[in-house]
Design a protein around this motif. Structure first.
Motif, mmCIF file in Angstrom:
data_model
loop_
_atom_site.group_PDB
_atom_site.id
_atom_site.type_symbol
_atom_site.label_atom_id
_atom_site.label_comp_id
_atom_site.label_asym_id
_atom_site.label_seq_id
_atom_site.Cartn_x
_atom_site.Cartn_y
_atom_site.Cartn_z
ATOM 1 N N THR A 151 -25.575 -23.132 68.199
ATOM 2 C CA THR A 151 -25.585 -24.265 69.104
ATOM 3 C C THR A 151 -26.581 -25.309 68.617
ATOM 4 O O THR A 151 -27.469 -24.982 67.824
ATOM 5 N N ALA A 152 -26.403 -26.523 69.084
ATOM 6 C CA ALA A 152 -27.347 -27.602 68.787
ATOM 7 C C ALA A 152 -28.167 -27.926 70.034
ATOM 8 O O ALA A 152 -28.718 -29.008 70.159
ATOM 9 N N THR A 153 -28.241 -26.997 70.962
ATOM 10 C CA THR A 153 -29.051 -27.115 72.168
ATOM 11 C C THR A 153 -30.260 -26.207 72.009
ATOM 12 O O THR A 153 -30.121 -25.056 71.605
ATOM 13 N N TYR A 154 -31.437 -26.745 72.328
ATOM 14 C CA TYR A 154 -32.671 -26.014 72.065
ATOM 15 C C TYR A 154 -33.515 -25.907 73.325
ATOM 16 O O TYR A 154 -33.467 -26.764 74.197
ATOM 17 N N SER A 155 -34.311 -24.857 73.374
ATOM 18 C CA SER A 155 -35.249 -24.693 74.475
ATOM 19 C C SER A 155 -36.654 -25.048 73.994
ATOM 20 O O SER A 155 -36.891 -25.244 72.798
ATOM 21 N N HIS A 156 -37.553 -25.129 74.927
ATOM 22 C CA HIS A 156 -38.948 -25.451 74.612
ATOM 23 C C HIS A 156 -39.505 -24.498 73.555
ATOM 24 O O HIS A 156 -40.210 -24.917 72.634
ATOM 25 N N SER A 157 -39.180 -23.230 73.643
ATOM 26 C CA SER A 157 -39.722 -22.245 72.700
ATOM 27 C C SER A 157 -39.161 -22.400 71.286
ATOM 28 O O SER A 157 -39.698 -21.820 70.343
ATOM 29 N N ASP A 158 -38.105 -23.184 71.106
ATOM 30 C CA ASP A 158 -37.518 -23.423 69.777
ATOM 31 C C ASP A 158 -38.200 -24.568 69.028
ATOM 32 O O ASP A 158 -38.047 -24.695 67.818
ATOM 33 N N LEU A 159 -38.921 -25.422 69.737
ATOM 34 C CA LEU A 159 -39.369 -26.690 69.157
ATOM 35 C C LEU A 159 -40.289 -26.544 67.961
ATOM 36 O O LEU A 159 -40.176 -27.294 66.993
ATOM 37 N N LEU A 160 -41.200 -25.590 67.968
ATOM 38 C CA LEU A 160 -42.103 -25.418 66.827
ATOM 39 C C LEU A 160 -41.318 -25.003 65.581
ATOM 40 O O LEU A 160 -41.555 -25.534 64.487
ATOM 41 N N ASN A 161 -40.371 -24.079 65.731
ATOM 42 C CA ASN A 161 -39.569 -23.671 64.572
ATOM 43 C C ASN A 161 -38.657 -24.794 64.094
ATOM 44 O O ASN A 161 -38.404 -24.910 62.896
ATOM 45 N N ILE A 162 -38.193 -25.657 65.001
ATOM 46 C CA ILE A 162 -37.416 -26.821 64.584
ATOM 47 C C ILE A 162 -38.280 -27.726 63.717
ATOM 48 O O ILE A 162 -37.854 -28.182 62.653
#
Length: 74
Positions: free
Chosen positions: A43-54
């Protein structure tokens, strides 16, 4: 036959895929997850916890692209 990615970096569930279109590089970002049947999906939808790895994947993709561009200019 589909083109293969020029480069891929994965951190946790986040993947950055770099595509080389005749020297113009583009990047797709995606997050993997398991659906209700247990199959992996993206998916191209992210949660707050994904942001650092993005951010880290984007930085690594940018470094890789910069090296490719600099090497081509030499």
């Amino acid at each position: 036959m589909a083109n293969s990615p020029a480069y891929k970096v994965r951190l946790g569930l986040i993947t950055a895929t770099v595509w080389d279109n005749d020297g113009f590089y583009s990047v797709d970002m995606s997050r993997s997850y398991r659906n209700s049947e247990g199959q992996w999906q993206n998916t191209a939808t992210y949660s707050h916890s994904d942001l650092l790895n993005i951010a880290k994947c984007a930085e690594r993709a940018e470094i890789w692209i910069s090296r490719k561009i600099n090497h081509a200019q030499q």
